[in-house]
Scaffold this motif. Sequence first.
Motif, PDB file in Angstrom:
ATOM      1  N   GLU A  93       9.023  -7.557  -1.168  1.00  0.00           N
ATOM      2  CA  GLU A  93       7.910  -8.204  -1.883  1.00  0.00           C
ATOM      3  C   GLU A  93       7.610  -9.603  -1.345  1.00  0.00           C
ATOM      4  O   GLU A  93       6.439  -9.982  -1.217  1.00  0.00           O
ATOM      5  N   THR A  94       8.641 -10.371  -1.033  1.00  0.00           N
ATOM      6  CA  THR A  94       8.436 -11.740  -0.554  1.00  0.00           C
ATOM      7  C   THR A  94       7.681 -11.744   0.767  1.00  0.00           C
ATOM      8  O   THR A  94       6.726 -12.508   0.954  1.00  0.00           O
ATOM      9  N   ARG A  97       4.026 -10.780   0.254  1.00  0.00           N
ATOM     10  CA  ARG A  97       3.220 -11.899  -0.263  1.00  0.00           C
ATOM     11  C   ARG A  97       2.829 -12.855   0.866  1.00  0.00           C
ATOM     12  O   ARG A  97       1.723 -13.381   0.888  1.00  0.00           O
ATOM     13  N   GLN A  98       3.756 -13.091   1.814  1.00  0.00           N
ATOM     14  CA  GLN A  98       3.441 -13.956   2.961  1.00  0.00           C
ATOM     15  C   GLN A  98       2.278 -13.384   3.782  1.00  0.00           C
ATOM     16  O   GLN A  98       1.541 -14.129   4.412  1.00  0.00           O
ATOM     17  N   THR A 102      -0.175  -8.279  -2.338  1.00  0.00           N
ATOM     18  CA  THR A 102       0.459  -8.506  -3.642  1.00  0.00           C
ATOM     19  C   THR A 102       0.190  -7.325  -4.572  1.00  0.00           C
ATOM     20  O   THR A 102      -0.760  -7.349  -5.359  1.00  0.00           O
TER      21      THR A 102
END
Length: 176
Positions: A93-94, A97-98, A102
């Motif tokens: 997920e991180t 998002r970058q 999302t």
Amino acid sequence: MHNHLILLLVASVAALAAPSLFERYEARLSSGQPEALDRGPDVVEAAAPPPVLPRETRISADWSGHFRTDALMNGRSIPVLVDTGASLVALDETTARQLGITPAASDFRHSVQTANGVGRAARARIDVISVGSVSVRNVDALVIRDAELPQALLGMSFLTRLKGYSVEDGRLTLKD
């Protein structure tokens, strides 16, 4: 009527000029001199475009025999593990998002088997993934919860879109 008079005038001038033009041409031919022709256009060779060579990127295996590299995803450098056992490119997920991806909580409805067990994933699409000089657009991917995926995986949704890939002498070659 006016148009007919103009046409008649042009035809008369042409009829009067034609015999004298023909007589001059006939005199030149009978003089024995070769007829001079206008110089033709210059021939210019066009440069052929250079042949398009396949782009290749080589990745050396690490100490454990895995192929790890940095992939440029949507313009951001992301460390990845090349994984032919992964059906799709997989992101935590991180990392997603970058990249501007999302997914909503309700999107995590797909069950996946990871090295850490069964997890939940959301489908996504990455605009462009590049590894060295090799690039693929619109790549299907999965976003997996952070705790369930320790590193981004460069799976088959990327690899099968290449012209080919091979492993030889501890090096992975990607061909575009």
